[in-house]
Scaffold this active site. Sequence first.
Site, PDB file in Angstrom:
ATOM      1  N   HIS A  37       0.948  -1.171   0.458  1.00 51.67           N
ATOM      2  CA  HIS A  37       0.046  -0.404  -0.149  1.00 51.67           C
ATOM      3  C   HIS A  37       1.011   1.404  -0.091  1.00 51.67           C
ATOM      4  O   HIS A  37       0.709   2.537  -0.504  1.00 51.67           O
ATOM      5  CB  HIS A  37      -0.989  -0.157   0.919  1.00 51.67           C
ATOM      6  N   GLY A 152      -2.729  -1.785  -6.640  1.00 46.81           N
ATOM      7  CA  GLY A 152      -2.532  -2.771  -6.688  1.00 46.81           C
ATOM      8  C   GLY A 152      -2.537  -3.766  -8.095  1.00 46.81           C
ATOM      9  O   GLY A 152      -3.189  -5.005  -8.243  1.00 46.81           O
TER      10      GLY A 152
END
Length: 285
Positions: A37, A152
Amino acid sequence: MITLETIPELKLKLAGIREKKLEIGFVPTMGALHPGHISLIKRAKEENAAVICSIFVNPTQFNDPQDLEKYPRTPEKDMDLLQKAGCDLLFMPKTEEMYPGKDPFVSTHKKVDLGALAHVMEAQQRPGHFEGVIQIVSKLFDCVNPTRSYFGQKDFQQVAVIRAMVKQLGYTTAIIACPTLREPDGLAMSSRNVLLTPEDRKKAPLIYKTLSEVKEMALCQPLDSLQEYGREKLGNAPGMKLEYFQIADAATLLPVKSMNDAPSIVACVALKLGKVRLIDNMILK
Ligand code: PAF
């Protein structure tokens, strides 16, 4: 870093940023942040004047109530990590803020035609999951109206779904897919990894090892035999319950038979290790 909990506060703050004509980078998350993250935040920081992160464990994308209950929540640690990474604004709403109606599952739902994406892999294994993702991400995009949004690549199908959503609903945000970050032994970083027992954690790198072997063999062996190899290796591993090991066209996620069938090809896997569901993927071409 400013932390806000309500949509009106968020919109007011963003109006100020937009008045200054600053580009906004947005990183939507469900918290329990890890270096993967933080790499998204850092990339957003490089490419935009203002960086906004949201943390919201979205109930409508969990098809298993136990998974929702067990999902790790570490707000204090998350805030600290975001602050250190240089995030400007954190939006951390309560469930009632995002879903003020009586039933979150019926309110504020936008329709997107996912075509084949609605019938393969994650969509097949987790009915309703992508409807929930579309519901929350569209709502967040409506609030933030970001210049660029960062996701992601570990959630490969999610990125494809969000791209389809952006196209069909006419959002202007650019979707930036960022590389999967891995532990030293190859395990893809995921908020769920902390739920693995120490024994299962030792077994988990087999996923990356198998994907890497398949990638290497893809240069000289037919894809159907590689798919079988992946399925056998992970399907027969002690403690693992394989959901799918699929080699697919990276654009449509439909199965392919040969490396010549698509410009880009990906191997995707989902399995349960003990009680924890893990996914991963690797671009073969
Ligand atoms: O990838 C996630 O963490 C979630 O699916 C997202 C995009 C934040 C939506 O809840």
